[in-house]
Write an enzyme that holds these catalytic residues in place. Sequence first.
Site: not given
Length: 455
Positions: A11, A14, A43, A78, A167, A205, A224, A229
């Site tokens: 949900t 991603l 969940r 769960d 990615h 970015e 990050d 990357h």
Amino acid sequence: MKQALMIFGSTGNLMYEKLMPAIDQLLKEEHIQNDLVLYAVGRRDWNTKDYFDNIKASSDNDINWDAIEKRLEYIEMDVYTKEHYTRIKHKLEDDGIEDLTVYLALPPNLFPVISEGISDSGMIIKGDMSKRIVFEKPFGEDLKSAESINKSLWECFDEKQIYRIDHYLGKEMIQNILMVRFANKIFEEVWDQKAIDYVMIIAKEEDGVLTRGAYYDKIGALKDMLQSHLLQMAALIGMEPPKSYDSESIKDEKVAVLKGLKMAPKDILLGQYKGYRDTEDVDEDSQTETFVFAEASIDNARWRGVPFYFLTGKSLNEKRSEIIVQFKSSDKITELWPKEKAKNNRLKIEVAPNEGVVFQFNVKDPGLSDAIVPAKLDYCHSCQAMDNTPEAYERLILDVLNQNRTLFTRWDEIETTWTIVEKASKRRNQLFRYGSFEEVKDEIINQYGEDFYDL
Ligand code: BG6
């Protein structure tokens, strides 16, 4: 073999933004089995119809929802309840699933508990290659947490059943780096300190941290983007030729070059954009960097004396990722045309939004003068594709289903990149605050005394 893709965290963003469109595209292009079952695990107290209606209503993508609905099943569970894994294991047996990919689209602190549940229930048995587990970066928040996550994964699965996604490795032009380097004698021959002045790896970015303040404020740009990357790109640019074009040989060479890469705290410039501290879930005195410019060196015969620069940040002037290989100037130019200021050769590998390779070289100015001017050989990669080039996640999902491991990272790559970043951030330099990219450039010029053109 009946195949299933099971997504934990189904949900989340991603799944909604990246995985669902990629699965849809793979189905449309008939790359994946027509009877593939898609289990969305979450969940929330939903049934399959609730889930389907929600994801459909939240998506702006042009998805063939009929094809998705046919194969989709929502499983409520769960992750802390052992019996739920056993229930799923029995369900998989009842559904006749023989080939299973479990995708953890969840934060890394949940990997150990889920791995244990999956393993203890027998959903995936260690060493059974018909079942595998996939997850996203970040791999922990530092070397220690990455080691601890990895230890719990190894207790449950064989390394060859573990697919760690970065990615960027799924992007077309990142895959193209090895072709450009090793399938072209003209580049292979000059790929070293004799001919190359510097390498610069850029991932700019335009957006700020958007709604990810809570995650980002604990992490920052170094962890990050650079740890993953950018260092992956550096490894592909810097590595020695692999013995063969197979996953393990490529990874061996990537790790070897990363082990020689040094980044000292004094060579790191950290910035934070103005307004960052007003973001939801960000500390009002936050010292987290949203921008990094770093210089590294690689201590081997090929690269000694060639700086590798890294630039990445949020809230900059544009979204652009690329790799610049800047060549040295030629002595011949000064000997033959002492008055001319020719530009050095430069190879640019454009990763996003353009995909291509641009080579800059010198020519005679057309007409009656003998002036030297720069010219460009420009290859547009995406223009060659019949349709659009595949999105990174399309390629990565397909590879994991087909058990092709080349584009996934091995543990020693992660370990080495965390070590580099930890050493580099032992002492933190003071942050500068920026309101525009011009201010960022001024800081870079102040520190390095060099005006890198084209930044
Ligand atoms: C992610 C980072 O790994 O990569 C994000 O967590 C970043 O902060 C993103 O925005 C950039 O990826 P791309 O493919 O948009 O360049």
